[in-house]
Design a protein around this motif. Structure first.
Motif, short mmCIF file in Angstrom:
data_model
loop_
_atom_site.label_atom_id
_atom_site.label_comp_id
_atom_site.label_asym_id
_atom_site.label_seq_id
_atom_site.Cartn_x
_atom_site.Cartn_y
_atom_site.Cartn_z
N PRO A 55 0.80 -1.23 0.00
CA PRO A 55 0.00 0.00 0.00
C PRO A 55 0.83 1.28 0.00
N TRP A 57 4.28 1.72 -1.30
CA TRP A 57 5.53 1.94 -2.04
C TRP A 57 5.43 3.11 -2.99
N GLU A 58 4.24 3.34 -3.58
CA GLU A 58 4.14 4.45 -4.52
C GLU A 58 4.35 5.78 -3.80
N ALA A 59 3.72 5.92 -2.65
CA ALA A 59 3.88 7.17 -1.91
C ALA A 59 5.34 7.35 -1.50
N VAL A 62 7.51 8.72 -4.29
CA VAL A 62 7.35 10.11 -4.75
C VAL A 62 8.37 11.03 -4.10
N TRP A 63 8.97 10.60 -2.97
CA TRP A 63 9.98 11.48 -2.35
C TRP A 63 11.14 11.76 -3.29
N GLY A 312 2.06 22.51 0.50
CA GLY A 312 1.91 21.11 0.11
C GLY A 312 2.12 20.19 1.31
N GLY A 313 3.10 20.54 2.14
CA GLY A 313 3.35 19.72 3.31
C GLY A 313 2.17 19.70 4.26
N LEU A 315 -0.81 19.70 3.45
CA LEU A 315 -1.78 18.75 2.91
C LEU A 315 -1.24 17.32 3.00
N LEU A 316 0.07 17.24 2.74
CA LEU A 316 0.68 15.92 2.59
C LEU A 316 0.82 15.17 3.90
N SER A 319 -2.17 13.46 5.26
CA SER A 319 -2.56 12.33 4.42
C SER A 319 -1.64 11.14 4.63
N LEU A 320 -0.33 11.46 4.69
CA LEU A 320 0.63 10.37 4.94
C LEU A 320 0.35 9.75 6.30
N LEU A 322 -2.46 9.51 7.75
CA LEU A 322 -3.63 8.63 7.61
C LEU A 322 -3.21 7.28 7.02
N LEU A 323 -2.42 7.35 5.94
CA LEU A 323 -2.02 6.10 5.27
C LEU A 323 -1.22 5.21 6.21
N LEU A 326 -3.32 3.85 9.08
CA LEU A 326 -4.13 2.69 8.70
C LEU A 326 -3.26 1.45 8.55
N PHE B 112 3.32 17.22 -5.41
CA PHE B 112 2.37 17.05 -4.31
C PHE B 112 1.09 16.38 -4.79
N ALA B 118 -0.95 8.95 -4.96
CA ALA B 118 -0.35 7.68 -4.54
C ALA B 118 -0.86 7.26 -3.16
N TYR B 126 -6.46 -0.85 -1.23
CA TYR B 126 -6.25 -1.82 -0.16
C TYR B 126 -7.34 -1.73 0.90
#
Ligand code: HDD
Ligand code: HEM
Ligand code: HEM
Lengths: 409, 447
Positions: A55, A57-59, A62-63, A312-313, A315-316, A319-320, A322-323, A326, B112, B118, B126
């Motif tokens: 779930p 690896w894509e995020a 992006v770094w 952006g941070g 927002l980011l 969200s991160l 949350l991911l 979870l 962003f 992603a 998932y």
């Protein structure tokens, strides 16, 4: 004293730390599959290595994009010099990333153990090549082998040299180490004692190897990148180096005592401190003869990028959070699936409403032609585009099959 | 701090053509995948919404199966996009090194959006059956929005390259940079964004519907397949006629901002009053041979005046003209396919409205199978018009592509390697999609 022109570089270094720590673990997880062995346990190790990263690896990946875009926006000339001189390792890394990502996509379709093994093999090789190539590129920069200019450095010796070899090797060892720690923690969380045991042993071995490479590497730097070496052993860079050693030892201890969850964070800290040390040691030079101030983009651009990164941070990071929240709480685990909640069984759209929507769509289309195609003023074009979008949305609302039993033909 | 930024000097590159082809190849691989990133999440969410409204298991199965395909294609979109980011430095260090401070912000913001996409695609795919229904649906919404903002950002960069502003050049260095004005205060941006966004829905819609059309021709045709065909087809059928109107708008913007590109599109050698439009044909010796001329139509279309003057290729020296036939043929291909798709879409809409059912003819479904690949051809052709039509400039009338290119050796080797890798990736994608399609319907619940 931190200047405006230093701020994006600090962002890029933070991005690099996060990429190393997060995506590094992902590469390491790929690499461990190569050494998983055959048979039942081997298969479970490989499966675990795949699923706990699936779930995220894509995020994580992006770094790297973040680092690249910040660098070319804020320090364009340095970026151009680095990318053109280090074209070979960067291309290698890019190809490694493609293969690694394709392997993820492939694994969704794989069914037999043989297919899985083949895919994991390819993925493992790319998981070793990529960190090495990126580390070797960093080594080229750190040992001052990347001059300012369009491909003015050496095509090969800029990244095939002792420092590059050292940092490339360190990147592989660190990835393997981070991955083993993370996977042990994950296995413990889902109650797989045997797997946790397997990854604990791997974490200890890789941790000791990474520590040895890092310490032995000081000798390499002494010989091959003396200016960097001298800067590393004094001032705040030395502080960072010592923090890294302390955090590394602490991690080994935590892993030894099976405190995997805490070890995740100290392991990440150890890596972050090394990268910070490099940044501090090299400051204020970005490339030989090019200071950060000289390389920086004009003032307005710097302001814009700083604002964008901060916004952006904002927002980011939630969200991160949350991911990962979870993920780490096990909400995305495979065996967590519950039966779907019962149907709500509501009435479908009434036929008359569909007729109304259809007429609305026709009107919107006519308006679109009028305002976009016949009229010429910019304001008219805006209305025209909005009308065309309304045509599509209304038409879809009118015609979309809300009843899968569309009449048979 | 200095007000101008450091810049690199141009270098000689023997393999400029190969570098350009390598760039073009990478785009041609990335852009069709991007279409799925733009349009597929919205379709998947719509189907999930239907499930939540009706409780019909068919929709649940469909949304789950599509979301798996979406994830696999997203993964490939991510890696091909990463290649593009590397190539900005690997192939065009002078372009990035000189203008990074002007356009780079667009990509930074885009980064962003990729993050959001992603992150939430991971949660969405998932999270099936693990998150409560409404929350799960909500986790898909940022994916849809990120597809829009992501394409806005990339396109803003491309629009800037085509119609640069927001900076001054002082001795090879940029000065007076206003990145926001450069990227978003640019009139050229809007037609490109709308045209590309619609293309995303057209390509995804026809390709997905085409898969089920092929299934129908082989006799697979139940409730599930009908819904899976009708939903994407309805979107694409509506977007296709709209695309013709937007394309016409794009052509008028090109006529105003890039007259040389328009002249290449039309094969117009000399500046002409009341210029005629040539359909088909081949451009040689300063004119279009074997084409069908329609008097005054070009002036009418481009400037809404049958007697307007249209600039020809002769307004610039030969070295500043793009390769006419490449641009012209690509344009005609796009327009021909676009017209056919629009007619096909209208046909479908008429049957749906009049007869309140899906078309019956076998030929309709055969055509639908072809529509997907054709729309991809139109998509690539459109980008060829835009990018090749801008040549020899990489930044229109500011920097030549030959000044942007890297001085590094080994381009043919890199190009060949990358081409091989792409072939492997294409084979892998085809294999995965077949595999996902073969999983029996009732088993689609688990993963
Ligand atoms: C499904 C894809 C598709 C279809 C059916 C069409 N186009 Fe297109 N076209 C594209 C996909 C596309 C694109 C997404 O590939 C481009 C490349 C750059 C852009 O903004 O959109 C494009 C560019 C593009 C340009 C160049 C814009 C520029 O250089 O800035 C023009 C003049 C047109 N198109 C015109 C048309 C017309 C008149 C069409 C219909 C009859 C048409 N297009 C159908
Ligand atoms: C930002 C968005 C951009 C988009 C969407 C875009 C899109 C494309 C596409 C689709 C093609 C042609 C594909 C084909 O021929 O099959 C192309 C070609 C090309 N692009 Fe771009 N491009 C972008 C930015 C760039 C950048 C940053 C450069 C480098 C400086 C660049 C330089 C070129 C070159 C040199 C070609 C090849 C032209 C030729 O074949 O003669 N483009 N681009
Ligand atoms: C110079 C040109 C381009 C560059 C450098 C580029 C870069 C990238 C990168 C790095 C990614 C992966 C992001 C991730 O890790 O999630 C990506 C994906 C994506 N790109 Fe591109 N891209 C380019 C052209 C385009 C074009 C022409 C579009 C069209 C609108 C586009 C839209 C997208 C979208 C929507 C995604 C999300 C991934 C997906 O849904 O498949 N990009 N791009």
């Amino acid at each position: 004293m931190m200047h405006l022109y230093d701020v994006p570089l600090a962002f890029a270094l933070v991005g690099l730390v996060l990429y190393t720590v997060l995506a590094g673990a992902d590469f390491g997880a790929g690499a461990w599959r190569l050494l998983a062995g055959r048979g039942g346990v081997g298969e479970r190790i490989r499966d675990h290595a795949h699923h706990s990263m699936g779930p995220v690896w894509e995020a994580n990946h992006v770094w790297l994009i973040f680092v690249l875009t910040v660098m070319w926006t804020a320090y364009p000339a340095a970026f151009g010099s680095i990318a053109s001189t280090l074209s070979v390792p960067l291309l290698l890394a890019a190809i490694g990333i493609i293969v690694r990502g394709a392997a993820y996509a492939l694994r969704t379709g794989a069914q037999t153990p043989r297919e899985l093994r083949a895919i994991d093999g390819v993925s493992a090789i790319s998981s070793i090549v990529t960190p090495f190539a990126l580390g070797a590129a960093v080594g080229g920069i750190a040992s001052r082998r990347v001059p300012v200019g369009n491909a003015t450095g050496q095509l090969f010796s800029s990244w095939l040299n002792p420092t590059s070899g050292l940092i490339g090797g360190l990147a592989i060892a660190t990835s393997a180490y981070l991955a083993a720690v993370y996977l042990a923690a994950d296995a413990e969380r889902i109650g797989e004692r045997e797997l946790a045991q397997a990854f604990r042993a791997r974490a200890l071995a890789a941790g000791i190897a990474a520590g040895a490479v890092a310490l032995g590497g000081l000798a390499v730097l002494h010989a091959d990148a003396h200016p960097l070496y001298r800067a590393l052993i004094r001032g705040s860079a030395l502080g960072a180096l010592i923090s890294s050693i302390v955090a590394g030892c602490l991690t080994l201890m935590l892993v030894w005592r099976r405190r995997f969850e805490a070890a995740r964070y100290t392991a990440a800290l150890a890596v972050a401190a090394i990268i910070a040390g490099w940044g501090l040691a090299q400051h204020p030079l970005l490339l030989p003869g090019l200071t950060v101030a000289q390389a920086a983009a004009p003032h307005d651009t710097l302001i814009a990028i700083v604002v964008v990164v901060i916004a952006g941070g904002a927002l980011l990071f939630p969200s991160l959070g949350l991911l990962f929240g979870l993920l780490l709480s096990g909400r995305l685990d495979r065996d967590r699936a519950q039966a779907p909640s019962g149907p709500t069984g509501r009435a479908l759209l009434a036929a008359s409403a569909a007729g109304l929507l259809g007429r609305g769509a026709a009107v919107a289309l006519v308006m679109g032609v009028g305002f976009l195609t016949i009229a010429e003023a910019p304001w008219a074009h805006i209305i025209g585009v909005v009308s065309l979008c309304a045509f599509i949305v209304l038409g879809f609302a009118a015609l979309a099959p809300t009843d899968a039993g569309l009449p048979e033909d | 701090m200095s007000t101008t930024a450091a810049a690199l000097a141009p270098a000689h590159q023997r393999y400029l053509l190969e570098a350009r082809q390598m760039q073009a190849l990478s785009f041609a691989v990335h852009i069709p995948l991007v279409c799925f990133g733009i349009a597929f999440p919205a379709m998947v969410l719509f189907v999930e919404w239907l499930y939540q409204r009706t409780g019909d298991e068919v929709y649940r199965t469909l949304a789950r199966r599509w979301s798996k395909v979406m994830l696999a294609l997203f993964a490939v979109g991510v890696i091909t996009g990463t290649i593009l980011s590397f190539e900005m430095g690997l192939l065009w260090p002078n372009f990035t090194g000189t203008f990074g401070g002007v356009f780079g912000l667009g990509f930074a913001i885009e980064g962003f959006s990729f993050f959001m996409e992603a992150i939430f695609i991971g949660i969405y795919v998932y999270g099936w059956d693990r998150l409560p229904g409404r929350l799960h649906f909500a986790s898909g919404i940022p994916v849809v929005l990120a597809g829009l903002s992501g394409s806005l950002m990339v396109i803003s960069v491309n629009a800037w390259m085509n119609h640069p502003s927001g900076f001054r050049l002082v001795g090879g260095h940029v000065a007076d940079v206003h990145p926001l004005a450069a990227l978003f205060g640019n009139a050229y941006l809007w037609h490109e964004l709308v045209h590309m966004y619609l293309a995303g829905y057209i390509v995804t819609g026809f390709l997905v519907a085409g898969v089920y059309a092929a299934g129908r021709l082989r006799g697979r045709w139940g409730r599930y397949e009908r819904a899976a065909l009708a939903i994407p087809l309805t979107v694409a059928a509506l977007a296709a006629p709209a695309q013709v109107l937007v394309g016409d708008w794009a052509a008028r913007d090109v006529a105003h901002s890039q007259p040389v590109k328009l002249a290449a599109i039309e094969g117009l050698a000399r500046t002409t009053r009341g210029a005629s439009e040539h359909v088909l044909g081949w451009y040689t010796d300063g004119r279009v041979r074997y084409g069908i001329a329609i008097p005054k139509l070009l002036s009418l279309l481009a400037f809404h005046d049958p007697n307007a003057t249209v600039q020809g290729l002769d307004t610039v020296s030969a070295s500043q003209r793009p390769p006419v036939n490449v641009v012209r043929i690509a344009f005609q291909l796009m327009v021909a396919i676009g017209t056919l798709l629009a007619l096909f879409g209208v046909l479908y809409l008429v049957v749906r409205v009049r007869r309140k059912r899906l078309p019956e003819s076998v030929w309709f479904y055969r055509a639908l199978v072809a529509a997907g690949p054709l729309s991809v051809v139109a998509l690539i052709a459109g980008w060829v018009v835009t990018e090749v039509g801008r040549q020899p400039w990489v930044v229109y009338r500011v920097m030549l592509t030959s000044q942007a290119v890297t001085g590094a050796g080994g381009i043919p080797v890199g190009y060949a390697t990358l081409a091989l890798v792409y072939i492997g990736v294409a084979a892998a994608v085809a294999w995965v999609l077949r595999r996902l399609a073969r999983v029996p319907l009732h088993a689609a619940g688990g993963d």
